[in-house]
Design a protein around this motif. Structure first.
Motif, PDB file in Angstrom:
ATOM      1  N   ASN A 235      11.278   1.127  -2.658  1.00 28.19           N
ATOM      2  CA  ASN A 235      11.482   2.367  -3.404  1.00 28.19           C
ATOM      3  C   ASN A 235      10.276   3.286  -3.393  1.00 28.19           C
ATOM      4  O   ASN A 235      10.394   4.493  -3.603  1.00 28.19           O
ATOM      5  N   SER A 236       9.109   2.699  -3.141  1.00 30.24           N
ATOM      6  CA  SER A 236       7.875   3.489  -3.114  1.00 30.24           C
ATOM      7  C   SER A 236       7.488   3.914  -1.708  1.00 30.24           C
ATOM      8  O   SER A 236       6.433   4.525  -1.516  1.00 30.24           O
ATOM      9  N   GLY A 237       8.297   3.573  -0.715  1.00 31.37           N
ATOM     10  CA  GLY A 237       7.974   3.932   0.666  1.00 31.37           C
ATOM     11  C   GLY A 237       6.931   3.033   1.279  1.00 31.37           C
ATOM     12  O   GLY A 237       6.233   3.440   2.219  1.00 31.37           O
ATOM     13  N   ALA A 238       6.829   1.785   0.781  1.00 33.70           N
ATOM     14  CA  ALA A 238       5.849   0.841   1.329  1.00 33.70           C
ATOM     15  C   ALA A 238       6.557  -0.266   2.104  1.00 33.70           C
ATOM     16  O   ALA A 238       7.750  -0.545   1.887  1.00 33.70           O
ATOM     17  N   ILE A 239       5.813  -0.896   3.018  1.00 32.92           N
ATOM     18  CA  ILE A 239       6.341  -2.041   3.761  1.00 32.92           C
ATOM     19  C   ILE A 239       5.333  -3.179   3.718  1.00 32.92           C
ATOM     20  O   ILE A 239       4.131  -2.965   3.543  1.00 32.92           O
ATOM     21  N   ASN A 240       5.837  -4.388   3.892  1.00 32.59           N
ATOM     22  CA  ASN A 240       5.009  -5.591   4.019  1.00 32.59           C
ATOM     23  C   ASN A 240       5.805  -6.556   4.879  1.00 32.59           C
ATOM     24  O   ASN A 240       6.757  -7.185   4.412  1.00 32.59           O
ATOM     25  N   TYR A 241       5.421  -6.645   6.152  1.00 29.61           N
ATOM     26  CA  TYR A 241       6.265  -7.371   7.102  1.00 29.61           C
ATOM     27  C   TYR A 241       5.413  -8.315   7.951  1.00 29.61           C
ATOM     28  O   TYR A 241       4.404  -7.892   8.542  1.00 29.61           O
ATOM     29  N   PRO A 242       5.809  -9.600   8.066  1.00 31.96           N
ATOM     30  CA  PRO A 242       5.079 -10.534   8.931  1.00 31.96           C
ATOM     31  C   PRO A 242       5.598 -10.465  10.368  1.00 31.96           C
ATOM     32  O   PRO A 242       6.796 -10.616  10.615  1.00 31.96           O
ATOM     33  N   VAL A 243       4.695 -10.236  11.286  1.00 34.16           N
ATOM     34  CA  VAL A 243       5.056 -10.176  12.702  1.00 34.16           C
ATOM     35  C   VAL A 243       4.553 -11.442  13.379  1.00 34.16           C
ATOM     36  O   VAL A 243       3.344 -11.697  13.396  1.00 34.16           O
ATOM     37  N   GLN A 244       5.452 -12.200  13.937  1.00 35.94           N
ATOM     38  CA  GLN A 244       5.077 -13.421  14.642  1.00 35.94           C
ATOM     39  C   GLN A 244       5.135 -13.153  16.146  1.00 35.94           C
ATOM     40  O   GLN A 244       6.202 -12.959  16.717  1.00 35.94           O
ATOM     41  N   ILE A 245       3.975 -13.128  16.752  1.00 32.95           N
ATOM     42  CA  ILE A 245       3.885 -12.825  18.175  1.00 32.95           C
ATOM     43  C   ILE A 245       2.653 -13.534  18.724  1.00 32.95           C
ATOM     44  O   ILE A 245       1.620 -13.622  18.037  1.00 32.95           O
ATOM     45  N   PRO A 246       2.699 -14.096  19.948  1.00 36.23           N
ATOM     46  CA  PRO A 246       1.514 -14.763  20.507  1.00 36.23           C
ATOM     47  C   PRO A 246       0.336 -13.803  20.629  1.00 36.23           C
ATOM     48  O   PRO A 246       0.499 -12.648  21.034  1.00 36.23           O
ATOM     49  N   CYS A 247      -0.833 -14.296  20.232  1.00 32.41           N
ATOM     50  CA  CYS A 247      -2.041 -13.466  20.320  1.00 32.41           C
ATOM     51  C   CYS A 247      -2.792 -13.849  21.590  1.00 32.41           C
ATOM     52  O   CYS A 247      -3.786 -14.576  21.561  1.00 32.41           O
TER      53      CYS A 247
END
Length: 379
Positions: A334-346
């Motif tokens: 609702n506040s226009g924020a995101i918090n997302y875990p990205v799982q990708i090989p580094c």
């Protein structure tokens, strides 16, 4: 009988003798002519000729005896074309403009026919397919013709890609396969004759890239820059959608990319010689969202951000230094924020993170309002 009657009688005898001799000479000439053109075919070639209408059909009358072709085949020549047979391909006819083009490419060297001349599904064209029985893998080739484009050959990897794209639905060939001026690549050009615009397209091949199609506004822009001789070089992959649901189209080349969007049209994105690839997006406007990226011990990347439109789909893009993209989708709160875990090989190198909520930005090459780009080094 007086002297005048005797003269008239002698004249009649002479005229009759001349007439008889002329008729005899004519009969001999006709006999010789019929003997000279009494060609013979038999068996499967004879059956095919009859099936195609015989002397009154598409091939017309015989113009040779049945003879031996290369690589174990048989053939006969007719007024308007040919019938060729081979144990591996069967018996088929080739005639008209397609037959003329086939002759230019040395008949069975281009392949034995594996079809008779056949109409295309759209009713606009004609074609024959062929098989090169003397080559490893026995590759197949084709000649396509329309009244608008003429007859052209297509074969090899370019033909395989064209078939994958739907044959003439990608466009009829308007060139034979040709070598590029630099001697590195090969190409065919095509035309969509069933559309008012008569759009043209191409398939380019190099040993490094394989066959790659290019069409539409991106092809026009590439042509403006000088085709493969220009700053971009050869296309390295087909046109693709920038991300799921995006109106942006993009095609990558050896030295850059060309992007297209409804708002900007086709625009170039070159890579300067000797420099590293550019960041996946330019610095966004001040009102653009802002993201940050943290790295956990398990190499999971935490992407957080703010300034997105509330409760909107947000696309997170991760690009490597080779400009390969992976997209993830989340939804802002609702506040226009995101918090997302990205799982990708580094893997060793740098990963570039950015995000957008599908707002537009005319000053951006892609026509999209992107966040800032966060670069994360992987060791």
């Amino acid at each position: 009988m007086n002297e005048d009657d005797l003269i008239q009688r002698k004249r009649g005898q002479i005229v009759g003798l001349i007439h008889w001799r002329c008729l005899s000479i004519l009969a001999v000439l006709l006999l010789l002519a019929s003997t000279a053109y009494a060609f013979a075919v038999s068996g499967a070639i004879m059956d095919k000729w009859k099936a195609l209408g015989g002397e009154g059909g598409v091939l017309g009358g015989l113009r040779s005896d049945e003879g031996s072709a290369q690589f174990g085949g048989q053939f006969a020549r007719f007024a308007y074309g040919f019938i060729y047979s081979h144990p591996e391909t069967g018996v088929h006819g080739v005639w008209g403009k397609i037959g003329e083009k086939w002759a230019q490419f040395n008949f069975e060297d281009f392949g034995f026919p594996i079809t008779d001349e056949t109409g295309t599904p759209d009713g606009k064209g004609r074609y024959n397919h062929f098989r090169q029985v003397n080559l490893p893998g026995k590759p197949e080739t084709s000649i396509y013709w329309t009244g608008e484009t003429g007859a052209y050959v297509i074969y090899g990897a370019i033909r395989a890609k064209w078939a994958e794209l739907g044959w003439e639905r990608f466009g009829y060939p308007i060139t034979d396969e040709l070598a590029t001026p630099d001697g590195v690549g090969r190409f065919n050009h095509f035309r969509l004759i069933n559309t008012p615009e008569k759009w043209e397209s191409s398939i380019y091949w190099t040993p490094q890239t394989g066959p790659v199609p290019i069409y539409g506004a991106i092809r026009l822009k590439w042509a403006e820059t000088g085709w493969e001789r220009g700053p971009f070089g050869y296309p390295t992959g087909p046109e693709y959608q920038e991300y799921n649901g995006s109106p942006i189209r993009r095609q990558d080349f050896q030295r850059g990319s060309i992007w297209w969007s409804p708002s900007t049209g086709a625009q170039t994105h070159p890579i300067a010689t000797g420099s590293a690839p550019p960041s996946p997006s330019p610095v966004p406007a001040a009102s653009a969202p802002v993201i940050s990226v943290s790295v956990a011990q398990n190499k999971t990347f935490g992407v957080t951000g703010q300034g997105f439109l509330p409760n909107k789909t947000v696309h997170i893009r991760v690009a490597d230094d080779a400009f390969h993209n992976i997209f993830y989708t989340t939804t802002s709160n609702n506040s226009g924020a995101i918090n997302y875990p990205v799982q990708i090989p580094c893997n060793p190198g740098v990963l570039h993170f950015s995000a957008n909520d599908e707002r537009t930005n005319r000053s951006d090459l892609t026509g999209t309002l992107w966040s800032n780009t966060v670069n994360v080094s992987c060791q």
